[in-house]
Motif scaffolding. Structure first.
Motif, mmCIF file in Angstrom:
data_model
loop_
_atom_site.group_PDB
_atom_site.id
_atom_site.type_symbol
_atom_site.label_atom_id
_atom_site.label_comp_id
_atom_site.label_asym_id
_atom_site.label_seq_id
_atom_site.Cartn_x
_atom_site.Cartn_y
_atom_site.Cartn_z
ATOM 1 N N VAL A 198 2.871 2.285 9.446
ATOM 2 C CA VAL A 198 1.423 2.197 9.595
ATOM 3 C C VAL A 198 0.901 1.071 8.708
ATOM 4 O O VAL A 198 1.527 0.705 7.713
ATOM 5 C CB VAL A 198 0.735 3.525 9.226
ATOM 6 N N ASP A 199 -0.252 0.557 9.078
ATOM 7 C CA ASP A 199 -0.905 -0.497 8.309
ATOM 8 C C ASP A 199 -1.440 0.118 7.022
ATOM 9 O O ASP A 199 -2.137 1.132 7.042
ATOM 10 C CB ASP A 199 -2.032 -1.105 9.138
ATOM 11 N N ALA A 200 -1.121 -0.481 5.865
ATOM 12 C CA ALA A 200 -1.544 0.058 4.573
ATOM 13 C C ALA A 200 -2.563 -0.833 3.887
ATOM 14 O O ALA A 200 -2.812 -0.663 2.696
ATOM 15 C CB ALA A 200 -0.330 0.250 3.665
ATOM 16 N N GLY A 201 -3.164 -1.783 4.581
ATOM 17 C CA GLY A 201 -4.124 -2.680 3.963
ATOM 18 C C GLY A 201 -3.866 -4.115 4.374
ATOM 19 O O GLY A 201 -2.976 -4.399 5.198
ATOM 20 N N PRO A 202 -4.602 -5.025 3.808
ATOM 21 C CA PRO A 202 -4.409 -6.443 4.156
ATOM 22 C C PRO A 202 -2.994 -6.903 3.820
ATOM 23 O O PRO A 202 -2.556 -6.821 2.685
ATOM 24 C CB PRO A 202 -5.465 -7.165 3.292
ATOM 25 N N GLN A 203 -2.290 -7.368 4.848
ATOM 26 C CA GLN A 203 -0.934 -7.907 4.685
ATOM 27 C C GLN A 203 0.010 -6.909 4.022
ATOM 28 O O GLN A 203 0.915 -7.289 3.281
ATOM 29 C CB GLN A 203 -0.966 -9.207 3.859
ATOM 30 N N ARG A 204 -0.168 -5.600 4.297
ATOM 31 C CA ARG A 204 0.717 -4.569 3.750
ATOM 32 C C ARG A 204 1.072 -3.594 4.864
ATOM 33 O O ARG A 204 0.235 -3.248 5.710
ATOM 34 C CB ARG A 204 0.061 -3.795 2.604
ATOM 35 N N LEU A 205 2.364 -3.154 4.859
ATOM 36 C CA LEU A 205 2.838 -2.192 5.857
ATOM 37 C C LEU A 205 3.545 -1.058 5.137
ATOM 38 O O LEU A 205 4.342 -1.292 4.223
ATOM 39 C CB LEU A 205 3.802 -2.865 6.843
ATOM 40 N N ARG A 206 3.244 0.180 5.551
ATOM 41 C CA ARG A 206 3.886 1.346 4.953
ATOM 42 C C ARG A 206 4.885 1.932 5.946
ATOM 43 O O ARG A 206 4.548 2.229 7.093
ATOM 44 C CB ARG A 206 2.857 2.396 4.568
ATOM 45 N N LEU A 207 6.155 2.110 5.479
ATOM 46 C CA LEU A 207 7.208 2.773 6.244
ATOM 47 C C LEU A 207 7.422 4.151 5.640
ATOM 48 O O LEU A 207 7.655 4.280 4.433
ATOM 49 C CB LEU A 207 8.510 1.965 6.195
ATOM 50 N N GLU A 241 5.986 0.563 0.678
ATOM 51 C CA GLU A 241 5.014 -0.424 1.141
ATOM 52 C C GLU A 241 5.516 -1.812 0.793
ATOM 53 O O GLU A 241 5.921 -2.057 -0.343
ATOM 54 C CB GLU A 241 3.648 -0.185 0.501
ATOM 55 N N LEU A 242 5.484 -2.705 1.793
ATOM 56 C CA LEU A 242 5.937 -4.082 1.607
ATOM 57 C C LEU A 242 4.911 -5.033 2.205
ATOM 58 O O LEU A 242 4.113 -4.658 3.076
ATOM 59 C CB LEU A 242 7.301 -4.303 2.275
ATOM 60 N N ALA A 243 4.967 -6.265 1.732
ATOM 61 C CA ALA A 243 4.073 -7.290 2.275
ATOM 62 C C ALA A 243 4.571 -7.728 3.648
ATOM 63 O O ALA A 243 5.769 -7.762 3.916
ATOM 64 C CB ALA A 243 4.017 -8.489 1.324
ATOM 65 N N THR A 244 3.619 -8.066 4.526
ATOM 66 C CA THR A 244 3.966 -8.541 5.863
ATOM 67 C C THR A 244 3.766 -10.051 5.937
ATOM 68 O O THR A 244 2.934 -10.624 5.230
ATOM 69 C CB THR A 244 3.097 -7.858 6.926
ATOM 70 N N ALA A 245 4.567 -10.665 6.811
ATOM 71 C CA ALA A 245 4.398 -12.087 7.063
ATOM 72 C C ALA A 245 3.351 -12.325 8.138
ATOM 73 O O ALA A 245 2.688 -13.348 8.165
ATOM 74 C CB ALA A 245 5.730 -12.723 7.471
#
Length: 673
Positions: free
Chosen positions: A443-452, A519-523
């Motif tokens: 799911v999207d966890a914020g600006p340029q962040r993704l939560r697995l 949570e990791l940063a997305t490209a």
């Protein structure tokens, strides 16, 4: 006196230690094998003499030399036997046999030895040959004597072993030298950097220089202290220069006014007081740093003790079952051999996993692990993880649900990201209930962040378990069932996630499962993926019972492999009957109900420990007299001393030595009797 560098001293220490260890181990093995070989040779020669005596007894009884020579001629099938002779009851040569190419020379009369006179075998050496003189007796009467001469290859075997030992020693020294040359850099480089900076500071008086912090260990603390010392010296130097300028200015203005001098003196005293206060603060900070270093050293000792326990636990099953398979006194069926081999393989794989995870943790802690950060397509990683986790999930009947192919791209190290996800997924499967489910969401966890998120339907964890979850060798309080684990995987996982610029967390409720998330940063912007709720389920385990025997022995052990090993060892003793318990509370209940004659207990048990079991038995008058033997993988000297001081009759360490195990059982039975 010649000055030696730290590198040279480190190499000398490692090489001398390696040489001593290899020489002692290889020498012990060679001595043991040569002794075994000599015994086997004598046993074989005695067997041949026994066969010859049986075959020729009839010829001696009926005075038939031809039959005796024919029987002796059968020794041509034994190339190691060079010559054989048969003497009658009066010691006269009756028949003889010599191997091709050997001289036909025998004693005219049967050799007289003290052993032969007492009806025993007599061994002598004739050059490189081994000679056996054995009397032939039947119904208490001596019919004659057998004389056998065979090759004695002990000297040749010893030469071969010496050459092999020299080769192994040389190879071990070369390997140790290569490893210390490579791994020693992590120790020498920080010290060399501090030395270079110190030389430059002394030579140039430039206190603004600082040593780089290039590690995360005691050397890093030394660098910080060194830099703090330079900072303090720089501040004091500037303060001294400022003070000198103030004194000069005061000397010039002294003639103007005495009050101005007094004011300047008061200002100087104030500055001295401030500098003194700063020094006291610095000393206090140094004491805090020393306390932190002491705490870190205690944590390291606890880590090493726990690591010793975890390494010995799988080795216990490996060496224990191997001793059963190798023992002539414990015959096993083909089915048992297959089962024992399966336990050995399973424990070996677990030991390999443990070593690999320890190495990963060591690399992360030492800062030797480098990441290759790049845009990684999440869909590809999830496809690979699905293929690798499917067999494990199918074996346990656990359903694994992945989200539809997401289009997100993460900024991460591809290999380490897959390692993190596989560790979370495999834990969710291993610690799940039979027929449970594992769900992976993104799911999207914020600006340029993704939560697995990885959600399971296992037994969950309590608050105190969550607080210690990311500590090395923590296995959820050992209450997660029979699944083996090292407790290192989650520590490495958290460090890897943090090195990739992410965060990791967990939520759990007893009886409702656990949820791990990263949570990791997305490209590129990532979409959302749904998650399906799961139903909670409790997992349970039952303890197996052993068949009956006269003396009742209770064994309290939570590891199924170790319990099975002791069950098999006791199975070879018809005078014992074994009852097993999977935890300390169940063991106390069985002890009070059945009153065993001996209690064996592990120390690291779920719920209550082995020490609590001992205390519970002693508090109850019905069980206070029962001898209790500790059987644990905690093998440090202080652990053994603590166990014996607590009241255990014996303290046995894993891997189990079967002879010591049986000796302890017999001693406990005698003590009770």
């Amino acid at each position: 006196m010649t000055r030696r560098s730290i590198r040279e001293k480190l190499v000398a220490i490692v090489m001398s230690t390696t040489l001593a260890a290899v020489v002692i181990s290889v020498g012990t093995i060679i001595a043991y094998d040569l002794r075994s070989y000599q015994g086997a040779l004598r046993h074989d020669l005695a067997t041949q003499a026994e066969l010859v005596g049986h075959m020729t007894s009839a010829a001696l009884a009926f005075d038939d030399p031809r039959l005796a020579r024919e029987n002796l001629a059968l020794l041509r099938t034994r190339p190691s036997v060079r010559a054989a002779a048969l003497y009658d009851a009066h010691g006269q040569l009756f028949a003889a046999y010599v191997a091709p190419g050997e001289p036909n020379v025998f004693p005219a009369h049967a050799p007289h030895t003290d052993a032969r006179q007492h009806g025993k075998d007599a061994y002598t050496r004739d050059g490189d040959d081994l000679v056996l003189v054995k009397p032939i007796a039947e119904n208490g009467d001596t019919l004659g004597t057998v004389y056998l001469r065979a090759d004695n290859l002990l000297a040749e075997r010893m030469r071969d072993y010496i050459l092999i030992g020299l080769g192994v020693t040389l190879l071990a020294l070369l390997t140790a030298y290569a490893l210390v040359r490579r791994l020693g850099q992590s120790i020498i480089t920080p010290i060399a950097a501090i030395t270079d900076i110190a030389r430059e500071v002394v030579a140039r008086r430039d206190y603004s220089r600082r040593a780089p912090r290039i590690s995360q260990d005691e050397a890093a603390e030394l660098v910080d202290s060194f830099n703090a010392m330079l900072t303090e010296i720089e501040q004091r130097t500037r303060a001294l220069e400022e003070s000198n300028r103030e004194i000069a200015r005061e000397a010039q203005e002294r003639a103007r006014a005495q009050q101005e001098v007094m004011r300047l003196n008061e200002g100087l005293e104030q500055r001295v007081h401030e500098r003194t206060t700063q020094l006291e603060l610095a000393n206090a900070e140094l004491e805090v740093a020393v306390g932190e270093a002491h705490a870190a050293n205690q944590a390291k000792s606890a880590f090493l003790s726990s690591m010793s326990h975890e390494l010995r636990t799988p080795l216990n099953a490996i060496l224990g079952f191997a001793q059963i398979l190798a023992s002539d006194a414990m015959p096993t069926t083909l089915e048992q051999k297959k089962e024992f081999s399966s336990h050995i393989l399973k424990s070996g794989r677990h030991l390999l996993t443990l070593i690999n995870e320890i190495l990963d943790l060591a690399k992360v802690e030492a800062g030797a692990l480098t990441l290759s950060m790049e845009p990684v397509a999440l869909a590809e990683i999830l496809t690979e993880c699905r293929g690798m986790i499917a067999p494990l999930a199918a074996a346990r009947g656990v359903a694994v649900q992945f989200p539809p192919a997401p289009g997100a791209v993460l900024q991460a190290d591809r290999t380490r990201l897959k390692q993190v996800l596989l560790n979370l997924l495999s834990n969710a499967v291993k610690y799940n209930r039979e027929g449970g489910a594992v769900t992976l969401d993104c799911v999207d966890a914020g600006p340029q962040r993704l939560r697995l998120t990885v959600r399971d339907t296992g037994i969950g964890m309590r608050g105190e378990q969550l607080a210690a979850l990311f500590q090395p060798f923590n296995r959820l309080g050992q209450e997660s069932g029979p699944q083996e684990g090292t407790g290192i995987g989650l520590v490495v996982t958290r460090r890897l996630v943090e090195m990739m610029g992410g965060t990791i967390g967990v939520t759990s409720s007893p009886g409702e499962g656990s949820v791990f998330w990263i949570e990791l940063a997305t490209a590129t912007p990532a979409g959302e993926a749904g998650a399906a709720p799961q139903e909670p389920q409790q997992a349970r385990e039952t303890a197996a019972q052993a068949p009956g025997a006269p003396h009742l022995v209770l064994y309290i052990e939570d590891n199924p492999g170790n319990a099975r090993l002791v069950r098999e060892i006791v199975g070879f003793r018809p005078d014992l009957r074994l009852v097993c318990a999977a935890d300390g509370q169940a063991g106390l209940e069985i002890a009070r109900a059945e009153l065993p004659e001996v209690v064996l207990t592990d120390l690291n048990l779920p719920g209550i420990s082995g020490y609590d079991v001992l205390a519970g038995l002693r508090r109850d008058a019905a069980t206070a007299h029962i001898p209790v033997v500790a059987l644990s993988a905690n093998a440090m000297p202080r652990d053994i001393e603590r166990g014996l001081a607590a009241g255990f009759m014996r303290y046995l360490t894993k891997p189990i030595d079967i002879d010591k195990f049986n000796e302890a059982i017999d001693g406990a039975l005698k003590q009770k009797g």
